[in-house]
Design an enzyme around this catalytic site. Structure first.
Site, mmCIF file in Angstrom:
data_model
loop_
_atom_site.group_PDB
_atom_site.id
_atom_site.type_symbol
_atom_site.label_atom_id
_atom_site.label_comp_id
_atom_site.label_asym_id
_atom_site.label_seq_id
_atom_site.Cartn_x
_atom_site.Cartn_y
_atom_site.Cartn_z
ATOM 1 N N HIS A 9 10.333 4.081 88.603
ATOM 2 C CA HIS A 9 9.115 3.583 88.094
ATOM 3 C C HIS A 9 9.092 2.199 88.220
ATOM 4 O O HIS A 9 9.617 1.013 87.449
ATOM 5 C CB HIS A 9 8.971 3.732 86.429
ATOM 6 N N HIS A 11 7.282 -1.166 90.553
ATOM 7 C CA HIS A 11 6.178 -1.654 91.241
ATOM 8 C C HIS A 11 6.510 -2.635 92.127
ATOM 9 O O HIS A 11 7.110 -3.513 91.822
ATOM 10 C CB HIS A 11 5.015 -2.188 90.494
ATOM 11 N N HIS A 189 0.384 6.854 85.482
ATOM 12 C CA HIS A 189 0.699 5.923 84.116
ATOM 13 C C HIS A 189 -0.064 6.726 82.963
ATOM 14 O O HIS A 189 -1.304 6.899 83.148
ATOM 15 C CB HIS A 189 0.407 4.671 84.009
ATOM 16 N N GLU A 192 0.868 4.597 77.713
ATOM 17 C CA GLU A 192 1.475 3.317 77.604
ATOM 18 C C GLU A 192 0.957 2.286 76.493
ATOM 19 O O GLU A 192 1.441 2.110 75.723
ATOM 20 C CB GLU A 192 1.370 2.564 79.058
ATOM 21 N N ASP A 270 10.024 -1.244 85.776
ATOM 22 C CA ASP A 270 8.705 -1.342 85.964
ATOM 23 C C ASP A 270 8.202 -2.693 86.785
ATOM 24 O O ASP A 270 7.996 -2.491 87.931
ATOM 25 C CB ASP A 270 7.920 -1.528 84.592
HETATM 26 N N1 ADE Z 1 1.154 -2.305 87.028
HETATM 27 C C1 ADE Z 1 2.261 -3.009 87.102
HETATM 28 N N2 ADE Z 1 2.883 -2.651 85.894
HETATM 29 C C2 ADE Z 1 1.766 -1.924 85.280
HETATM 30 C C3 ADE Z 1 2.186 -1.316 83.857
HETATM 31 N N3 ADE Z 1 3.173 -1.437 83.253
HETATM 32 N N4 ADE Z 1 1.285 -0.376 83.610
HETATM 33 C C4 ADE Z 1 -0.082 -0.467 84.412
HETATM 34 N N5 ADE Z 1 -0.040 -0.845 85.547
HETATM 35 C C5 ADE Z 1 1.061 -1.754 86.002
HETATM 36 ZN ZN ZN Z 2 4.207 0.809 85.641
#
Ligand code: ADE
Ligand code: ZN
Length: 329
Positions: A9, A11, A189, A192, A270
């Site tokens: 996970h 980005h 996702h 969260e 993340d």
């Molecule tokens: N894009 C980058 N990080 C994210 C996250 N934690 N939740 C949703 N979209 C994201």
């Molecule tokens: Zn994310």
């Protein structure tokens, strides 16, 4: 030597460190909304997911050329490898670039220029997962999938990210069906900031094989039972949850209880440039704040490889798992 782990996970745009953001902006004649890297770092005080996303998308403006994306990926892989990452399933956000006039091909070719040599240069096996922005329309997601067809040999799966609340998974049923028909793996996702019902919907409607975050699943014991029974991996991101105030403090994530419940949890970074740590930093932080012992850390590392999309290379998975079992703390 750090514990070997798979990052599931991550980005790639979230690895844009302030120094690189300013270097790319200068290279491309783009003005960023902060005076310098210190001023920018002071802005990393987030109230919630939305306040982070606003800055995250703004800083991407410096990313314009294939070389920019290649530099971004190279910087990430060097950092990740130094922290024990052996396999990385990397998210990217095509719409955040195509909306600014940057072609999808520029993004994928630029990233792949580096990812294609990642194994020899960094000792990290890479995969790419293309995420749809859930606060954009379903039609935009479908157009993005269509535009990605020439690049599908480099894309392992699709994901769903950006602002969660008010954008339930079912909005993207059609694009996930199309992705499945193309043979792409599916993650999203969910849970969260959004409710546990979004996790259930991601499983039932989108057919996801892994849930990104899933932090709020303990609110629904029946859902926990199902996730355990079906061995659905959760890619938790404890530093992110603390920085975006999804939990009150870093000591709060229910990770030990979730592992005790039999959930297949993994720990991930993340958007590490924003949340204060890459994979190894994140493991260190949970070890210290949650008091995880060595066997718990080994379990998290083992889970990361079990949950990875290495089904196309079981030999490699077995090799990584053997490294985890042989690791001496
Ligand atoms: N894009 C980058 N990080 C994210 C996250 N934690 N939740 C949703 N979209 C994201
Ligand atoms: Zn994310």
């Amino acid at each position: 030597m750090p514990l070997p782990i798979a990052e599931l996970h991550l980005h790639i745009e979230g690895t844009l460190e302030p120094e690189l953001a300013f270097a790319l902006a200068a290279r491309n004649g783009v003005t960023l909304p902060h005076a310098d890297t210190d001023a920018l770092r002071r802005a990393y005080d987030f109230q919630d997911l939305r306040s982070f996303l606003d800055l995250y998308y703004a800083l991407m403006d410096g990313l314009r050329t294939e070389q920019d994306f290649a530099d971004l990926a190279d910087a990430y892989l060097a950092r990740a490898a130094a922290q024990g990452v052996r396999h990385a399933e990397i998210f990217f956000d095509p719409q955040a670039h195509t909306q600014r006039g940057v072609e999808l091909g520029t993004v994928v070719e630029g990233l792949w220029r580096v990812l294609g040599r990642s194994e020899e240069r960094h000792g990290v096996s890479p995969r790419l997962i293309m995420c749809f922005l859930r606060d954009e329309s379903a039609d935009s997601a479908l157009a993005t999938l269509k535009a990605a067809e020439p690049y599908l040999d480099r894309i392992t799966g699709v994901g769903l990210d950006s602002a969660e609340v008010g954008h339930p998974p079912a909005k993207f049923r059609e694009v996930y069906e199309a992705a499945a028909a193309l043979g792409l793996r599916r993650v999203a996702h969910a849970g969260e900031e959004g409710p546990p019902a979004y996790i259930t919907e991601a499983l039932d409607v989108l057919g996801v094989e892994r849930v990104d975050h899933g932090l709020r699943c303990p609110e629904d014991p029946a859902l926990v039972g199902r996730l355990v029974r079906e061995r659905v991996p959760l890619t938790l991101c404890p530093l992110s949850n603390a920085r975006l105030r999804a939990v009150d403090t870093l000591a709060d994530p229910p990770l030990p209880a979730m592992l005790d419940a039999g959930l297949l949890c993994t720990v991930n970074s993340d958007a590490p440039a924003y949340f204060g740590g890459y994979a190894g930093d994140t493991l260190d932080a949970v070890r210290r704040t949650l008091g995880l012992d060595e066997e718990r850390l080994r379990e998290l590392a083992r889970n990361s490889f079990l949950a990875s999309f290495l089904d196309d290379d079981e030999e490699r998975r077995a090799r990584y798992l053997a490294e985890v079992e042989a690791y001496r703390f």
